[in-house]
Design an enzyme around this catalytic site. Structure first.
Site, PDB file in Angstrom:
ATOM      1  CG  ASP A 689     -24.736  73.958  34.431  1.00  0.00           C
ATOM      2  OD1 ASP A 689     -23.696  73.408  34.839  1.00  0.00           O
ATOM      3  OD2 ASP A 689     -24.922  75.186  34.437  1.00  0.00           O
ATOM      4  CE  LYS A 693     -24.870  76.867  37.558  1.00  0.00           C
ATOM      5  NZ  LYS A 693     -25.304  77.868  36.584  1.00  0.00           N
TER       6      LYS A 693
END
Ligand code: ADP
Ligand code: ASP
Ligand code: MG
Length: 831
Positions: A689, A693
């Site tokens: 995750d 980003k």
């Protein structure tokens, strides 16, 4: 027991009110019951209820007569069906006391069968017979409601309008013989003094005593006639919409309800096709100043539309109507110029051919006269005019008599347009922008109506465009939300509570018209009102993203926006197509920003081509202005040389807390219990995750980064990656020793552990555990704070830092909402 006080006298109790229920209100037994309850709840001294036939029955009766007259035996089966429908309603409404009514119905149906059989023999359908047949639905309907009230113990009676109402069919439509009707009614009343009366709509008798009707949709007129005959205080016309709307809601779903109208306005709207009230209804009301209230049977608490002598409400235009199936008749010739009496000859010819003229327009050069007639009469109209001008045509003084078929008249109606400049301009501008060609224009000098003739193919578009021109703020958005989970639900709540303020202050109308989850979707034509969750849970349409987008576009509102709060790659696949169709996309979904480069490029290109916006601020740092800050830097010509930070609230918290006193696995369990982690904590611990980003930020900074390029250190040991969540949690203590060792090593060097993402052009991007000095900015965050640090040409010695709470549904939704407002501002909303 204390004595029960007598109820105070109802002021309404001295009044007479006439109610009219249309076919839409009496479709079946259940609806009759509803109507009866509605009537019983009202305290009126005299209550007169005029009813239409059950929904569809008038059409069915006309069909029966036509079938029989054409010799088609199918009428017998239809007759059986119609009788069965009425019998079933009677049984349901009257229960054990149905006996007499079944006999009554059967007798009338037998008589009908005899008439139909006779029609089959003569092989034609005289108007007189048609009138007798088509009005029977009202006779049945009044009987059903009247008997139902009696069975409920009410003082009620049924009045067959054919016994009292005398009318005359004249050139200007139906006119009532008030004297004869009033006299007969007074006589009837002597032997029928009941407090509640149910009266047949639509039907009457002519002066010769023949049964007749008031014309299609004539029950509204019946309502007004009986209101006059009973000297009523009010007429309530009950239908299936909240009143008179600014346009036909079947064509313009965003039509708005009108609180008040003048008789003139209502008349004009009705004449030009607003089906909700019959134009002739107005005349008995006008003469007596009788207020007419149009209201919704299905929404009895709604106040409806009040029609009185005074015009009410604001704005120059009250409503728009469309009359289809018309034709333009054009008479053109140099010989018409300055010749008196030409117009008269045209209209005399039309009158003699019994052609009614809907609209007239003549240019002041007098070179041509143009009028609009019904398409069905166009041929007759043309022949009549050709004949009347045969001499001038032969002599060349009239060049052409021409008809253009398949046109519609769009009429804009409102008392307020009188003396107000700019109304026509607004209408023409809206039509022009929608590429609708105007064939002819007329405005009466009463300035209550502007009519334009358009090609029938453009009619719907024209009506919608004109409606938008008068009623919609230019910042109206058709909004769809996908994924009503944590973030989606929080966003929907924020949208709902901000709506009134946005409307009032910025005239920004974010109209929520669709919600979709993985399984199903809710498509609302006029926007989801009130409790979105209840409405969504009640919806059952299976998910279909194409239908979802089509629905949003179909409203033809000025702007369309999809907010994707799902985490789905499948939805992200659609973005490019949506953007290409001009739909703005706002999302906290990281799939598009960090997914395959080809898809990312396609999305950017589609957005650039149409000007639709793609915004995803909430993908990094939730509500923190991370991407906006980065965009501002890049847009103003700065160059990013490094991006670093802590992008995961979960990992931030874990390493802020991890000081060796509690084993790492126990901290993870605590974080999970407090809801700081995903349901499966490996989603956070794997680092993917965070890597997503980082890719999003690198791309925003102008670098072609991909997830595969990022070196990701997963904190989940190989051995635990396949286990179930429970197994994983149970066995996580296996990693405690290794983490303790890493912490000890770092401490020995005077450093701390943090999970950091790093990007710099020319170097391999990475996310993983690093050792930092204890006074480093990243080492001094609070709880779950995120931090992002941009090193740029301008911010080289002292990097630009964005820091703050970077997780949680509320702040993430707020980040999404901020993007929505940026899109709106980009479209001109004054925020
Ligand atoms: P009823 O059977 O109650 O007489 P109608 O079908 O005659 O009902 O008229 C009601 C319908 O008129 C509404 O359902 C609506 O679709 C249609 N309609 C057309 N134009 C308008 C308008 N301007 N305002 C409200 N309703 C309209
Ligand atoms: N039932 C009649 C019709 O359908 C009259 C009415 O309902 O207004 O035309
Ligand atoms: Mg009607």
């Amino acid at each position: 027991m204390s004595p029960v006080a007598a109820p105070p006298a109802e002021s309404a109790a001295v009044r007479t009110v006439v109610h009219k229920f249309g076919g839409t209100s009496v479709a079946d037994a259940e609806r009759y019951r509803h109507v009866a309850q509605l009537l019983l709840a009202r305290e009126e001294a005299i209550q007169v209820t005029v009813v239409s036939a059950m929904k569809g029955v008038t059409d069915a009766l006309i069909e029966l007569a036509k079938l029989a007259a054409s010799g088609d035996e199918a009428w017998r089966e239809r007759w059986h069906e119609l009788r069965a429908r009425h019998r079933a309603a009677a049984v349901s409404l009257l229960g054990e006391q149905v006996g007499g009514t079944i006999e009554w119905l059967d007798a009338r149906f037998e008589r009908l069968a005899e008439i139909l059989a006779a029609l089959a023999v003569i092989g034609e359908l005289p108007q007189e017979v048609l009138d007798r047949v088509q009005g029977l639905g009202e006779v049945f309907s009044a009987q059903l409601l009247g008997r139902h009230l009696q069975v409920l113990g009410e003082d009620a009676d049924v009045l067959d309008a054919r016994d009292v109402l005398v009318v005359n069919h004249g050139e200007l439509g139906v006119d009532v013989d008030w004297k004869a009707s009033a006299a007969t009614l007074a006589l009837w009343r002597q032997s029928h003094p009941a407090r509640r009366l149910v009266v047949t709509g639509f039907v009457a008798r002519d002066r010769k005593g023949h049964i007749t009707t008031l014309g299609r949709n004539g029950s509204d007129f019946s309502g007004a006639i009986f209101a006059a005959l009973f000297a009523a205080d009010e007429l309530h016309i009950w239908t299936d919409v909240d009143g008179v709307l600014s346009a036909d809601p079947r064509v313009v779903p965003e039509a708005v309800q009108l609180e008040a109208l003048s008789y003139d306005e209502a008349c004009e709207l009705a004449y030009f096709g607003a089906k909700v009230v019959h134009p002739q209804t107005m005349s008995p009301a006008i003469e007596r100043g009788l207020p007419i209230i149009i209201r919704n049977t299905f929404q009895p608490q709604h106040p409806g539309t009040r029609i009185t002598a005074a015009s009410g409400g604001r704005g120059p235009i009250k409503g728009l109507t469309l009359s289809p199936d018309l034709a333009v008749l054009n008479v053109e010739g140099t010989g018409l110029i300055g010749v008196p009496g030409t117009a008269e000859r045209v209209f005399a010819a039309l009158r003699n051919a019994h052609v009614s003229v809907v609209m007239i327009s003549q240019g002041s050069s007098e070179h041509s006269i143009c009028c609009v007639v019904r398409q069905a009469e166009a041929g007759r109209a043309r022949d009549a005019v050709v004949q009347a001008f045969s001499h001038e045509l032969a002599a060349g003084q009239v060049q052409r008599v021409q008809t253009t078929e398949g046109v519609s008249v769009l009429a804009a109606v409102g008392d307020g347009m009188a003396g107000q400049p700019g109304v026509a301009a607004r209408l023409f501008e809206a039509l022009g922008r929608a590429q609708v060609n105007i064939l002819a224009i007329a405005q009466g000098s009463s300035e209550r109506n502007i009519s334009v003739v358009v090609d029938g193919k453009d009619a719907t578009k024209a009506l919608r465009a004109a409606h938008a021109g008068f009623w919609l703020s230019p910042q109206t958005f058709s909004v769809g939300v996908i994924g009503p989970g944590n973030v989606g639900a929080a966003l929907l709540e924020q949208l709902r509570s901000a709506q009134p303020q946005l409307l009032a202050r910025a005239r920004l109308d974010l109209r929520l018209r669709a919600i979709a989850s993985r399984s199903h979707m809710l498509l609302e034509a006029r926007g989801v009102q009130g409790d979105w969750k209840a409405a969504f849970d009640a919806a059952s349409q299976p998910l279909d993203l194409d239908a979802f987008a089509d629905h949003l576009l179909s409203a033809r509102l000025p702007h369309t926006l999809i907010i994707d709060c799902s985490g789905s790659a499948e939805v992200a696949e659609r973005y490019a197509g949506w953007l290409a169709a001009g739909i703005h996309v706002v999302t906290p979904n990281k799939q598009a920003g960090s997914g395959p480069l080809a898809r990312y490029r396609a999305i950017r290109e589609a957005a650039a081509a149409t000007g639709a916006r793609f915004r995803y601020e909430a993908t990094v740092g939730a509500g923190l202005p991370v991407i906006t800050t980065l965009r501002d830097l890049v847009d103003t010509g700065d160059e990013v040389s490094a991006i670093a930070g802590i992008f995961s609230g979960t990992l931030a918290w874990l390493f802020n807390k991890y000081d060796g006193s509690v084993p790492f696995s126990q901290l993870v369990a605590q974080a999970r219990a407090m809801g700081y982690t995903e349901p499966d904590p490996r989603d956070d611990l794997s680092g993917v995750d965070v890597a997503r980003k980082l890719v999003i930020l690198a791309r925003e900074a102008g670098y072609e980064s991909s997830l595969e390029d990022v070196a990701v250190e997963s904190l989940v040991p190989e051995a635990l990656r396949q286990a179930s969540v429970e197994d994983f949690m149970a066995r996580l203590h296996e990693v405690d020793a290794a983490f303790a060792q890493r912490l000890a090593d770092a401490r020995a060097r005077g450093l701390v552990l943090r999970y950091v993402a790093q990007f710099a052009p020319g170097q391999a991007p990475s996310v993983g555990l690093v050792e930092l000095p204890a006074d480093h900015a990243f080492a001094n965050l609070r709880l779950t704070d995120n931090v992002v640090q941009f090193t740029t040409r301008r911010y080289c010695d002292n990097p630009l830092v964005v820091q703050g709470p970077g997780a949680g549904p509320e702040v993430t939704a707020a980040g999404v909402f901020a993007d929505v407002l940026r899109v709106a501002a980009g479209e001109g909303a004054r925020l």
